[in-house]
Motif scaffolding. Structure first.
Motif, PDB file in Angstrom:
ATOM      1  N   ALA A 170       0.808  -1.225   0.000  1.00  0.00           N
ATOM      2  CA  ALA A 170       0.000   0.000   0.000  1.00  0.00           C
ATOM      3  C   ALA A 170       0.841   1.276   0.000  1.00  0.00           C
ATOM      4  O   ALA A 170       0.582   2.216   0.738  1.00  0.00           O
ATOM      5  CB  ALA A 170      -0.964  -0.008   1.184  1.00  0.00           C
ATOM      6  N   VAL A 171       1.860   1.332  -0.853  1.00  0.00           N
ATOM      7  CA  VAL A 171       2.699   2.523  -0.989  1.00  0.00           C
ATOM      8  C   VAL A 171       2.069   3.438  -2.031  1.00  0.00           C
ATOM      9  O   VAL A 171       1.561   2.977  -3.059  1.00  0.00           O
ATOM     10  CB  VAL A 171       4.134   2.128  -1.397  1.00  0.00           C
ATOM     11  CG1 VAL A 171       4.981   3.338  -1.694  1.00  0.00           C
ATOM     12  CG2 VAL A 171       4.775   1.286  -0.303  1.00  0.00           C
ATOM     13  N   ASP A 172       2.079   4.739  -1.785  1.00  0.00           N
ATOM     14  CA  ASP A 172       1.498   5.701  -2.726  1.00  0.00           C
ATOM     15  C   ASP A 172       2.255   5.709  -4.046  1.00  0.00           C
ATOM     16  O   ASP A 172       3.480   5.621  -4.075  1.00  0.00           O
ATOM     17  CB  ASP A 172       1.522   7.111  -2.131  1.00  0.00           C
ATOM     18  CG  ASP A 172       0.591   7.254  -0.934  1.00  0.00           C
ATOM     19  OD1 ASP A 172      -0.389   6.497  -0.853  1.00  0.00           O
ATOM     20  OD2 ASP A 172       0.866   8.117  -0.080  1.00  0.00           O
ATOM     21  N   MET A 173       1.510   5.864  -5.153  1.00  0.00           N
ATOM     22  CA  MET A 173       2.122   5.956  -6.485  1.00  0.00           C
ATOM     23  C   MET A 173       2.703   7.350  -6.693  1.00  0.00           C
ATOM     24  O   MET A 173       2.274   8.312  -6.065  1.00  0.00           O
ATOM     25  CB  MET A 173       1.087   5.648  -7.563  1.00  0.00           C
ATOM     26  CG  MET A 173       0.611   4.217  -7.531  1.00  0.00           C
ATOM     27  SD  MET A 173      -0.449   3.680  -8.919  1.00  0.00           S
ATOM     28  CE  MET A 173      -1.274   5.096  -9.497  1.00  0.00           C
ATOM     29  N   THR A 196       5.460   8.734  -5.821  1.00  0.00           N
ATOM     30  CA  THR A 196       5.945   9.324  -4.571  1.00  0.00           C
ATOM     31  C   THR A 196       7.405   8.956  -4.375  1.00  0.00           C
ATOM     32  O   THR A 196       7.836   7.863  -4.744  1.00  0.00           O
ATOM     33  CB  THR A 196       5.106   8.798  -3.381  1.00  0.00           C
ATOM     34  OG1 THR A 196       3.729   9.091  -3.643  1.00  0.00           O
ATOM     35  CG2 THR A 196       5.519   9.445  -2.086  1.00  0.00           C
ATOM     36  N   TYR A 199      10.524   8.014  -1.991  1.00  0.00           N
ATOM     37  CA  TYR A 199      10.837   7.376  -0.718  1.00  0.00           C
ATOM     38  C   TYR A 199      12.340   7.150  -0.663  1.00  0.00           C
ATOM     39  O   TYR A 199      13.050   7.314  -1.659  1.00  0.00           O
ATOM     40  CB  TYR A 199      10.144   6.006  -0.592  1.00  0.00           C
ATOM     41  CG  TYR A 199       8.642   6.077  -0.546  1.00  0.00           C
ATOM     42  CD1 TYR A 199       7.988   6.282   0.660  1.00  0.00           C
ATOM     43  CD2 TYR A 199       7.884   5.930  -1.700  1.00  0.00           C
ATOM     44  CE1 TYR A 199       6.606   6.340   0.711  1.00  0.00           C
ATOM     45  CE2 TYR A 199       6.502   5.986  -1.664  1.00  0.00           C
ATOM     46  CZ  TYR A 199       5.869   6.198  -0.452  1.00  0.00           C
ATOM     47  OH  TYR A 199       4.504   6.255  -0.410  1.00  0.00           O
ATOM     48  N   THR A 241       8.134   5.712  -6.972  1.00  0.00           N
ATOM     49  CA  THR A 241       7.279   4.565  -7.259  1.00  0.00           C
ATOM     50  C   THR A 241       6.664   4.534  -8.643  1.00  0.00           C
ATOM     51  O   THR A 241       6.399   3.460  -9.161  1.00  0.00           O
ATOM     52  CB  THR A 241       6.147   4.486  -6.226  1.00  0.00           C
ATOM     53  OG1 THR A 241       5.439   5.727  -6.216  1.00  0.00           O
ATOM     54  CG2 THR A 241       6.696   4.154  -4.861  1.00  0.00           C
ATOM     55  N   SER A 291       3.989   4.230 -11.517  1.00  0.00           N
ATOM     56  CA  SER A 291       2.661   3.594 -11.518  1.00  0.00           C
ATOM     57  C   SER A 291       2.719   2.070 -11.476  1.00  0.00           C
ATOM     58  O   SER A 291       1.672   1.420 -11.479  1.00  0.00           O
ATOM     59  CB  SER A 291       1.871   4.045 -12.751  1.00  0.00           C
ATOM     60  OG  SER A 291       2.535   3.611 -13.931  1.00  0.00           O
TER      61      SER A 291
END
Length: 189
Positions: free
Chosen positions: A14-17, A19, A21, A76, A78
């Motif tokens: 559930a990592v944001d697209m 984004t 990190y 990340t 898509s």
């Protein structure tokens, strides 16, 4: 984070697209939202050998350039990013040796015990391995294959019969230090 300590794999569900990190290697166990530890902390005897961007990482591909620091930037995009990895290894350890001999005969070169060590991944190190002379003997001259050994000289394919010491008159014990090299090309500290 889901960690499989047996395989050394991990996932971030559930990592944001789209984004940014930073994935960091650490010996600290933290909860989500905690402040990240200083990058690069490793347990004693371990060293970093590489940081890999992984596949589909918009920050880069292949091995991250520069000195490994245990940190990889990630964007990340898509699609899933796979194989963001870190190279680490344990360093070898050399065995201490000393040379005791009777009263010196000028010009006589004495045998030195074979250089040995061990490595957690490679096992016992000895004949045929690579060593680096990290300090010279005091009041003596060290020879390998009839040539004077210099400080930090690397000796590949070590043969104990070729290592000799010629102590100064009156010297009964001689010592020097050396470092073993493992199959990854790393010397012990």
């Amino acid at each position: 984070v889901t960690l499989n300590s047996t395989l050394g794999t991990y996932t971030f569900p559930a990592v944001d697209m789209f984004t940014n990190y930073k994935v960091m290697l650490s010996t600290s166990s933290l909860t989500v939202g905690s402040i990240a530890p200083a990058s690069g902390t490793m347990s004693a005897g371990w060293v970093k050998t590489g940081d890999y961007y992984g596949l589909n990482n918009l920050m880069g591909a292949s091995v991250e350039p520069g000195t490994p620091d245990g940190s990889v930037p990630v964007n990340t995009g898509s699609i899933n990013i796979n194989a963001v990895n870190f190279g680490v290894q344990r360093l070898p350890n050399s065995d201490n040796k000393s040379v005791n001999h009777g009263p010196n005969t000028p010009g006589l070169r004495y045998n030195v015990p074979g250089l040995t060590g061990s490595d957690p991944e490679d096992g016992i190190l000895g004949a045929g391995k690579t060593y680096k002379i990290t300090s010279q003997p005091a009041n003596a001259v060290l020879f390998y294959n009839n040539m004077i050994v210099s400080l930090n000289q690397v000796i590949p394919s070590f043969n104990a019969a070729l290592l000799k010491v010629d102590p100064a008159d009156g010297i009964l014990t001689t010592s020097f230090t050396y470092a073993s090299m493992d199959a990854a090309g790393m010397f012990d500290p």
